[in-house]
Design a protein around this motif. Structure first.
Motif, PDB file in Angstrom:
ATOM      1  N   LEU A 120       0.831  -1.211   0.000  1.00  0.00           N
ATOM      2  CA  LEU A 120       0.000   0.000   0.000  1.00  0.00           C
ATOM      3  C   LEU A 120       0.862   1.256   0.000  1.00  0.00           C
ATOM      4  O   LEU A 120       0.542   2.243  -0.668  1.00  0.00           O
ATOM      5  CB  LEU A 120      -0.924   0.002   1.224  1.00  0.00           C
ATOM      6  N   ARG A 121       1.961   1.218   0.756  1.00  0.00           N
ATOM      7  CA  ARG A 121       2.879   2.371   0.767  1.00  0.00           C
ATOM      8  C   ARG A 121       3.517   2.575  -0.601  1.00  0.00           C
ATOM      9  O   ARG A 121       3.722   3.707  -1.045  1.00  0.00           O
ATOM     10  CB  ARG A 121       3.985   2.163   1.802  1.00  0.00           C
ATOM     11  N   LYS A 122       3.843   1.458  -1.248  1.00  0.00           N
ATOM     12  CA  LYS A 122       4.593   1.527  -2.498  1.00  0.00           C
ATOM     13  C   LYS A 122       3.726   1.881  -3.698  1.00  0.00           C
ATOM     14  O   LYS A 122       4.154   2.617  -4.590  1.00  0.00           O
ATOM     15  CB  LYS A 122       5.275   0.180  -2.746  1.00  0.00           C
ATOM     16  N   HIS A 123       2.497   1.365  -3.742  1.00  0.00           N
ATOM     17  CA  HIS A 123       1.694   1.462  -4.957  1.00  0.00           C
ATOM     18  C   HIS A 123       0.480   2.376  -4.852  1.00  0.00           C
ATOM     19  O   HIS A 123      -0.256   2.522  -5.838  1.00  0.00           O
ATOM     20  CB  HIS A 123       1.217   0.067  -5.375  1.00  0.00           C
ATOM     21  N   THR A 124       0.218   2.956  -3.685  1.00  0.00           N
ATOM     22  CA  THR A 124      -0.941   3.854  -3.548  1.00  0.00           C
ATOM     23  C   THR A 124      -0.510   5.179  -2.925  1.00  0.00           C
ATOM     24  O   THR A 124       0.591   5.295  -2.386  1.00  0.00           O
ATOM     25  CB  THR A 124      -2.049   3.222  -2.675  1.00  0.00           C
ATOM     26  N   SER A 125      -1.395   6.149  -2.996  1.00  0.00           N
ATOM     27  CA  SER A 125      -1.126   7.467  -2.404  1.00  0.00           C
ATOM     28  C   SER A 125      -1.869   7.636  -1.076  1.00  0.00           C
ATOM     29  O   SER A 125      -2.051   8.754  -0.591  1.00  0.00           O
ATOM     30  CB  SER A 125      -1.560   8.567  -3.385  1.00  0.00           C
ATOM     31  N   LEU A 126      -2.305   6.527  -0.466  1.00  0.00           N
ATOM     32  CA  LEU A 126      -3.041   6.593   0.787  1.00  0.00           C
ATOM     33  C   LEU A 126      -2.145   7.078   1.927  1.00  0.00           C
ATOM     34  O   LEU A 126      -0.967   6.714   2.006  1.00  0.00           O
ATOM     35  CB  LEU A 126      -3.597   5.203   1.145  1.00  0.00           C
ATOM     36  N   ASP A 127      -2.708   7.892   2.821  1.00  0.00           N
ATOM     37  CA  ASP A 127      -1.932   8.292   3.997  1.00  0.00           C
ATOM     38  C   ASP A 127      -2.026   7.207   5.067  1.00  0.00           C
ATOM     39  O   ASP A 127      -2.683   6.177   4.867  1.00  0.00           O
ATOM     40  CB  ASP A 127      -2.417   9.650   4.540  1.00  0.00           C
ATOM     41  N   LYS A 128      -1.374   7.424   6.202  1.00  0.00           N
ATOM     42  CA  LYS A 128      -1.262   6.389   7.230  1.00  0.00           C
ATOM     43  C   LYS A 128      -2.636   5.918   7.734  1.00  0.00           C
ATOM     44  O   LYS A 128      -2.884   4.713   7.869  1.00  0.00           O
ATOM     45  CB  LYS A 128      -0.424   6.900   8.403  1.00  0.00           C
ATOM     46  N   ASP A 129      -3.544   6.881   8.011  1.00  0.00           N
ATOM     47  CA  ASP A 129      -4.882   6.516   8.504  1.00  0.00           C
ATOM     48  C   ASP A 129      -5.669   5.738   7.462  1.00  0.00           C
ATOM     49  O   ASP A 129      -6.388   4.777   7.778  1.00  0.00           O
ATOM     50  CB  ASP A 129      -5.660   7.770   8.911  1.00  0.00           C
ATOM     51  N   GLN A 130      -5.539   6.157   6.198  1.00  0.00           N
ATOM     52  CA  GLN A 130      -6.254   5.471   5.110  1.00  0.00           C
ATOM     53  C   GLN A 130      -5.710   4.054   4.903  1.00  0.00           C
ATOM     54  O   GLN A 130      -6.467   3.137   4.631  1.00  0.00           O
ATOM     55  CB  GLN A 130      -6.131   6.285   3.819  1.00  0.00           C
ATOM     56  N   ARG A 131      -4.374   3.914   5.044  1.00  0.00           N
ATOM     57  CA  ARG A 131      -3.773   2.585   4.917  1.00  0.00           C
ATOM     58  C   ARG A 131      -4.254   1.663   6.034  1.00  0.00           C
ATOM     59  O   ARG A 131      -4.553   0.486   5.814  1.00  0.00           O
ATOM     60  CB  ARG A 131      -2.240   2.671   4.931  1.00  0.00           C
ATOM     61  N   GLN A 132      -4.364   2.214   7.248  1.00  0.00           N
ATOM     62  CA  GLN A 132      -4.852   1.433   8.379  1.00  0.00           C
ATOM     63  C   GLN A 132      -6.285   0.960   8.127  1.00  0.00           C
ATOM     64  O   GLN A 132      -6.624  -0.217   8.368  1.00  0.00           O
ATOM     65  CB  GLN A 132      -4.790   2.280   9.658  1.00  0.00           C
ATOM     66  N   LYS A 133      -7.111   1.857   7.618  1.00  0.00           N
ATOM     67  CA  LYS A 133      -8.500   1.522   7.320  1.00  0.00           C
ATOM     68  C   LYS A 133      -8.577   0.438   6.246  1.00  0.00           C
ATOM     69  O   LYS A 133      -9.370  -0.502   6.340  1.00  0.00           O
ATOM     70  CB  LYS A 133      -9.251   2.779   6.860  1.00  0.00           C
ATOM     71  N   ARG A 134      -7.722   0.572   5.229  1.00  0.00           N
ATOM     72  CA  ARG A 134      -7.713  -0.405   4.137  1.00  0.00           C
ATOM     73  C   ARG A 134      -7.268  -1.780   4.636  1.00  0.00           C
ATOM     74  O   ARG A 134      -7.837  -2.810   4.238  1.00  0.00           O
ATOM     75  CB  ARG A 134      -6.754   0.086   3.033  1.00  0.00           C
ATOM     76  N   MET A 135      -6.293  -1.832   5.520  1.00  0.00           N
ATOM     77  CA  MET A 135      -5.818  -3.109   6.057  1.00  0.00           C
ATOM     78  C   MET A 135      -6.895  -3.803   6.883  1.00  0.00           C
ATOM     79  O   MET A 135      -7.055  -5.024   6.820  1.00  0.00           O
ATOM     80  CB  MET A 135      -4.545  -2.892   6.883  1.00  0.00           C
ATOM     81  N   VAL A 136      -7.632  -3.016   7.644  1.00  0.00           N
ATOM     82  CA  VAL A 136      -8.745  -3.578   8.423  1.00  0.00           C
ATOM     83  C   VAL A 136      -9.800  -4.148   7.476  1.00  0.00           C
ATOM     84  O   VAL A 136     -10.346  -5.234   7.700  1.00  0.00           O
ATOM     85  CB  VAL A 136      -9.352  -2.502   9.354  1.00  0.00           C
ATOM     86  N   GLU A 137     -10.085  -3.418   6.392  1.00  0.00           N
ATOM     87  CA  GLU A 137     -11.045  -3.880   5.388  1.00  0.00           C
ATOM     88  C   GLU A 137     -10.597  -5.218   4.774  1.00  0.00           C
ATOM     89  O   GLU A 137     -11.411  -6.130   4.593  1.00  0.00           O
ATOM     90  CB  GLU A 137     -11.194  -2.843   4.270  1.00  0.00           C
ATOM     91  N   LEU A 138      -9.307  -5.317   4.463  1.00  0.00           N
ATOM     92  CA  LEU A 138      -8.772  -6.514   3.820  1.00  0.00           C
ATOM     93  C   LEU A 138      -8.893  -7.737   4.724  1.00  0.00           C
ATOM     94  O   LEU A 138      -9.316  -8.809   4.290  1.00  0.00           O
ATOM     95  CB  LEU A 138      -7.307  -6.298   3.420  1.00  0.00           C
ATOM     96  N   LEU A 139      -8.508  -7.576   6.003  1.00  0.00           N
ATOM     97  CA  LEU A 139      -8.590  -8.709   6.923  1.00  0.00           C
ATOM     98  C   LEU A 139     -10.040  -9.112   7.170  1.00  0.00           C
ATOM     99  O   LEU A 139     -10.344 -10.300   7.304  1.00  0.00           O
ATOM    100  CB  LEU A 139      -7.900  -8.381   8.248  1.00  0.00           C
ATOM    101  N   THR A 140     -10.929  -8.127   7.202  1.00  0.00           N
ATOM    102  CA  THR A 140     -12.353  -8.429   7.346  1.00  0.00           C
ATOM    103  C   THR A 140     -12.861  -9.170   6.110  1.00  0.00           C
ATOM    104  O   THR A 140     -13.634 -10.131   6.210  1.00  0.00           O
ATOM    105  CB  THR A 140     -13.156  -7.136   7.544  1.00  0.00           C
TER     106      THR A 140
END
Length: 332
Positions: A120-140
């Motif tokens: 996510l850090r390498k291939h997206t422009s998401l900030d830290k909070d957005q990356r955290q939200k995305r990771m939670v979404e993925l595990l869910t």
């Protein structure tokens, strides 16, 4: 990309490993196409070239392996001609892979969250909070409960099935167009296996990605794949739709694979029928059909000449002399 265009086109791919013992011809001229949203299964015994051919799609064939011929086109671009810098841009973003063993693929020194966040850090422009939200979404999404807590844990704190789900979450982090699943259900119990297969089917429909599903388990491919390519000794010996391979197989190797699968309706004392003999030596592959030494239907021509790819049905191909013989007999 339009659905009628191919997402992947593999054309006469050849991969060899240059060892001290000699050149191991691991993949010997395979070709196939994959459309967006399609699932193609690659089946065969260990050492048949299934994984090596797919590593070429990612540009990660290990040393001393090398692509010595053919093309791998992804969205029209030749992956084999890309520089390492170009490959880094598509790995994990457009093309992702679920590796065979999640315990050796996950780094035991880093938390699950750290490893998912890397792409996510390498291939997206998401900030830290957005990356955290995305990771939670993925595990869910992959069915892991208490995702916020799990992101702070290490791989050894997860069961085998959960580690495999983490690998799927990592592979799907950037919504890839192509997913390569290298035996993603190996060593998992049947309940977890069924859950992971159902998950992949749901995700395929949701984000419309193409999937190359590598396995030696014919029971798995029957459940998820639209088309199947059967590999033996670095070549595709039969290819067709899932129904054609299971209900109208035309190659003796495919017959052998199907005969060795346990069936519910057979007598409890009936033995499975193994394929006798050993795989061929890929340092010195035979000039004829590679399956000839193990084939009960072997003819003289099978030993002397490699069989052509014969069309045995609509979209159904088999590299075998038997359909050629049958066609000539029908003409006569």
């Amino acid at each position: 990309m339009e659905d009628n265009k191919n997402l992947v086109e593999v054309k006469n791919l050849e991969v060899s490993f240059f060892t001290y013992a000699g050149e191991v011809k691991a993949v010997r001229g395979i070709s196939y196409n994959l459309k967006p949203g399609e699932v193609m299964g690659i089946v065969g015994e260990s050492g048949s070239g299934k994984s090596v051919s797919s590593y070429g799609l990612m540009g990660i064939i290990p040393e001393p392996g090398k692509v010595i011929g053919g093309q791998i086109l992804f969205e029209g671009r030749d992956v084999t001609a890309m520089s390492e810098k170009e490959l880094l841009k598509i790995r994990g973003k457009d093309i992702s892979m679920i590796f065979q063993d999640p315990m050796t693929s996950l780094n035991p020194l880093f938390t699950i969250g750290n490893q998912i966040e890397e792409s996510l850090r390498k291939h997206t422009s998401l900030d830290k909070d957005q990356r955290q939200k995305r990771m939670v979404e993925l595990l869910t999404l992959v069915g892991i409960n208490q995702p916020e807590k799990r992101l702070k844990q290490y791989p050894h704190e997860f069961s085998g099935g959960m580690r495999q789900r983490v690998m799927i979450a990592m592979a799907l982090a950037c919504d890839p167009k192509l997913l390569i699943a290298d035996e993603p259900t190996t060593a998992l119990d049947v309940t977890i296996q069924a859950q992971i297969l159902e998950l992949l089917k749901e995700l395929k429909d949701k984000i419309h990605m193409g999937i190359v599903f590598i396995t030696h388990d014919l029971g798995v491919v029957s459940d998820i794949c639209d088309s199947i390519s059967v590999m033996y000794a670095g070549t595709i010996v039969e290819s067709g739709s899932s129904d054609q391979i299971f209900y109208e197989p035309r190659h003796p190797y495919t017959w052998g694979l199907l005969a060795s699968v346990p069936k519910i309706d057979t007598d409890e004392h009936q033995r499975l029928i193994p394929i006798e003999g050993n795989p061929v030596d890929l340092i010195n592959p035979p000039k004829g059909c590679p399956f000839a030494p193990r084939c009960k239907h072997c003819m003289k021509i099978c030993i002397d000449q490699a069989p052509p790819q014969c069309q045995v049905g609509e979209g159904h191909m088999a590299a075998c002399w038997l359909p050629v013989k049958e066609a000539r007999e029908e003409e006569e």
